[in-house]
Design a protein around this motif. Structure first.
Motif, PDB file in Angstrom:
ATOM      1  N   TYR A   1      11.881  84.451  89.283  1.00 15.46           N
ATOM      2  CA  TYR A   1      10.330  84.989  88.655  1.00 15.46           C
ATOM      3  C   TYR A   1       9.448  84.270  89.517  1.00 15.46           C
ATOM      4  N   MET A   2       8.555  84.019  90.104  1.00 10.96           N
ATOM      5  CA  MET A   2       8.006  83.496  90.484  1.00 10.96           C
ATOM      6  C   MET A   2       6.563  83.178  90.395  1.00 10.96           C
ATOM      7  N   ASN A   3       6.416  83.660  89.150  1.00 14.36           N
ATOM      8  CA  ASN A   3       4.520  84.224  89.227  1.00 14.36           C
ATOM      9  C   ASN A   3       3.333  82.980  88.258  1.00 14.36           C
ATOM     10  N   ASP A   4       3.442  81.996  88.788  1.00  6.85           N
ATOM     11  CA  ASP A   4       3.737  80.969  87.655  1.00  6.85           C
ATOM     12  C   ASP A   4       2.054  80.625  87.714  1.00  6.85           C
ATOM     13  N   ILE A   5       1.139  79.780  88.121  1.00  4.91           N
ATOM     14  CA  ILE A   5      -0.328  79.505  88.589  1.00  4.91           C
ATOM     15  C   ILE A   5      -0.064  79.156  89.958  1.00  4.91           C
TER      16      ILE A   5
ATOM     17  N   THR B   1       2.052  79.167  92.150  1.00  4.64           N
ATOM     18  CA  THR B   1       2.520  80.506  93.318  1.00  4.64           C
ATOM     19  C   THR B   1       1.505  81.331  93.547  1.00  4.64           C
TER      20      THR B   1
ATOM     21  N   ASN C   1       6.792  90.827  92.029  1.00  2.00           N
ATOM     22  CA  ASN C   1       7.204  89.165  91.615  1.00  2.00           C
ATOM     23  C   ASN C   1       8.772  89.394  91.112  1.00  2.00           C
TER      24      ASN C   1
ATOM     25  N   ARG D   1       9.188  76.842  98.654  1.00  3.61           N
ATOM     26  CA  ARG D   1       9.479  77.056  97.353  1.00  3.61           C
ATOM     27  C   ARG D   1      10.311  79.014  97.218  1.00  3.61           C
TER      28      ARG D   1
END
Length: 167
Positions: free
Chosen positions: A3-7, A9, A72, A128
């Motif tokens: 999952y790539m929903n960090d702040i 990204t 996501n 990324r």
């Protein structure tokens, strides 16, 4: 999945949309007039036609991005559609903007915003996803397919815009 929903990204995705919007605004202001002198690269297009098409493409870009943030899941169909869109906008920097500017020896509207915003942000976002382990071959296919679809939509969007927006 990954999952790539960090702040960072999510911020990059919204910054890309901002850059994409600024790029489309730059084109909307100057490209219709420029197109009259750039027949090799761009069939002359009226402002109302162009703005209509740009609005539709911009809305699509926002919808694709929102779906990707909600979904996501890098490696899903949605993420490849999203990356195809991001990659298309990166490619758009070179073809037509940079190529047209060089070959016509005249600034192609959208080049500055593409070089300063769209290209670097698309490279960062795609990097990324590559680092997260997405399939690079699917990425390339997605970029080519999304680019082909959007290019094939432009002429009908111009025609439709010409019919519905009169001034």
């Amino acid at each position: 999945g990954i999952y790539m929903n960090d702040i960072i990204t999510i911020a990059l995705k919204f910054i890309f949309l901002l850059g994409f919007t600024i790029h489309n605004l730059e084109e909307s202001v100057w490209l219709p007039e420029w197109s009259k002198h750039a027949k090799k690269f761009h069939k002359p297009v009226e402002r109302n036609q162009f703005i209509f098409a740009v609005i539709i493409v911009t809305i699509l870009g926002y919808l694709i991005t929102v779906v990707e943030i909600i979904n996501n899941n890098p490696g899903s169909v949605f993420s490849y559609i999203y990356l195809g869109f991001i990659g298309m906008m990166g490619l758009n920097t070179i073809l037509p903007h940079l190529a047209a500017t060089i070959l016509l020896k005249k600034y192609a509207p959208g080049l500055i915003t593409a070089l300063l915003l769209n290209l670097p942000l698309s490279i960062i976002i795609i990097s990324r996803y590559i680092n997260a382990g997405i399939n690079v071959y699917f990425l390339i296919i997605a970029i080519l397919v999304v680019t082909g679809i959007v290019l094939s939509l432009l002429k009908p969007l111009f025609k439709f815009g010409e019919k519905i927006i009169k001034y």
